[in-house]
Design an enzyme around this catalytic site. Structure first.
Site, short mmCIF file in Angstrom:
data_model
loop_
_atom_site.label_atom_id
_atom_site.label_comp_id
_atom_site.label_asym_id
_atom_site.label_seq_id
_atom_site.Cartn_x
_atom_site.Cartn_y
_atom_site.Cartn_z
N ASN A 19 -11.48 12.42 40.07
CA ASN A 19 -10.20 11.99 39.50
C ASN A 19 -9.40 13.25 39.18
OD1 ASN A 19 -8.11 11.03 37.94
ND2 ASN A 19 -9.40 10.42 36.21
N LYS A 47 -6.42 13.50 38.18
CA LYS A 47 -5.43 13.33 37.09
C LYS A 47 -4.09 13.93 37.55
CE LYS A 47 -9.23 13.15 33.88
NZ LYS A 47 -9.72 13.30 32.51
N HIS A 57 -8.30 3.61 33.07
CA HIS A 57 -8.80 4.89 32.55
C HIS A 57 -8.39 5.02 31.09
CE1 HIS A 57 -9.28 9.17 31.92
NE2 HIS A 57 -10.12 9.16 32.94
N GLU A 95 -7.23 7.37 29.48
CA GLU A 95 -5.93 8.03 29.27
C GLU A 95 -4.79 7.05 29.49
OE1 GLU A 95 -6.67 11.39 31.86
OE2 GLU A 95 -8.20 12.09 30.45
N GLU A 140 -17.07 5.57 30.74
CA GLU A 140 -16.62 6.90 30.33
C GLU A 140 -16.40 6.93 28.82
OE1 GLU A 140 -14.58 9.11 33.80
OE2 GLU A 140 -13.09 7.84 32.88
N GLY A 198 -13.44 15.48 29.24
CA GLY A 198 -12.78 16.77 29.14
C GLY A 198 -13.24 17.62 27.96
N SER A 201 -17.22 14.70 31.41
CA SER A 201 -17.82 16.04 31.43
C SER A 201 -19.01 16.17 32.38
CB SER A 201 -18.21 16.48 30.01
OG SER A 201 -17.05 16.63 29.21
P1 PGA Z 1 -13.90 15.01 32.94
O1 PGA Z 1 -13.00 13.70 33.19
O2 PGA Z 1 -14.95 15.03 34.02
O3 PGA Z 1 -12.94 16.15 33.05
O4 PGA Z 1 -14.50 14.87 31.58
C1 PGA Z 1 -13.58 12.50 33.59
C2 PGA Z 1 -12.51 11.43 33.70
O5 PGA Z 1 -11.60 11.38 32.87
O6 PGA Z 1 -12.57 10.59 34.64
#
Ligand code: PGA
Length: 252
Positions: free
Chosen positions: A10, A12, A93, A95, A164, A170, A209
């Site tokens: 992803n 983003k 997601h 976010e 997640e 992140g 992560s």
């Molecule tokens: P990350 O993000 O691997 O940077 O923690 C995962 C995601 O948001 O899908």
């Protein structure tokens, strides 16, 4: 039957056309591991160019609108993603849920729009740190599953779920292997309760992560069928290390 592992990057809001060379490297690396399905969800602006450039991986969107077309300035429909060459879309997601206020019902409508457009769909769920600390993680996640999954005949065949934990995205923090296994077993039980036998064939990805160092342990947890990778998916080397971990020993 074991499900083919699925590793999805992803990107983003990262990536301009210069990043297509990285996608090419990911594609060539993924071609060496046909036992692993690899996907990349770049920003909308790169979907078509990436889809035209790759052979072994599938390209997807990070979101879609609930409607196929209309007066929705700034939005992109699932049908448009499919037309651009996408094979899947991520919906719900955290976010999107946090920043854009998306609720389970919105996520479900988007997932159904994706299926109607012929796309695979990855439905994301996950608890916040406060919810985990309050002992509510499984209740929150299974309620999100119940509210967000697309309805309808055959939906399970095109469905992937991504667990997640919001606090792991992140941050460099990951749940223990025991906690990942417990949550994935709970998600599997919910999928089977909702979808019947088809629920046992839905892949459940872990995200938050994931990196080259922790991928093997996370992918080895109960009912983990792959990973949704953010930061570590932006460089071919780190994403391909995760693909290798999914491929397992002997597949170098
Ligand atoms: P990350 O993000 O691997 O940077 O923690 C995962 C995601 O948001 O899908």
């Amino acid at each position: 039957m074991a499900l083919r592992p699925y590793i999805v990057g992803n990107w983003k809001m990262n990536g301009t056309r210069a990043m297509l060379t990285e996608a090419g490297a990911i594609d060539r690396g993924a071609a060496r591991h046909p036992g692993v399905q690899v996907g990349i969800a770049p920003p909308f602006t790169l979907v078509q160019a990436m889809a035209e450039a790759v052979e072994a991986i599938v390209v997807g969107g990070q979101d879609c609108h609930t409607q196929a077309s209309g007066a929705y300035t700034g939005d992109v429909s699932a049908a448009m993603l499919a037309d651009a060459g996408a094979g899947f879309v991520i919906v719900g997601h955290s976010e999107r849920r946090a920043i854009h206020g998306e609720k389970d019902a919105d996520v479900r409508a988007k997932a159904e729009a994706a299926l109607a457009a012929g796309l695979g769909v990855i439905v994301c769920v996950g608890e916040t740190e406060a919810q985990r600390d309050a002992g509510k993680a499984e209740a929150v996640v299974t309620a999100q599953i119940a509210g967000s999954l697309p309805q309808g005949e055959g939906a399970a065949a095109q469905l992937t779920v991504a667990y997640e934990p919001v606090w792991a995205i992140g941050t460099g923090r990951v749940p223990s292997a025991e906690d990942v296994s417990a949550m994935h077993r709970a998600i599997r039980a919910k999928l089977v309760a909702l979808l019947g036998e088809a629920g046992s064939e839905v892949r459940i990805l872990y995200g938050g992560s994931v990196n080259a160092g922790n991928a093997a342990e996370l992918l080895g947890c109960d009912d983990v069928g792959g990973a949704l990778v953010g930061g570590a998916s932006l460089m071919a080397d780190s994403l391909l290390s995760i693909v290798l971990a999914a491929a397992g020993p002997g597949d170098d």
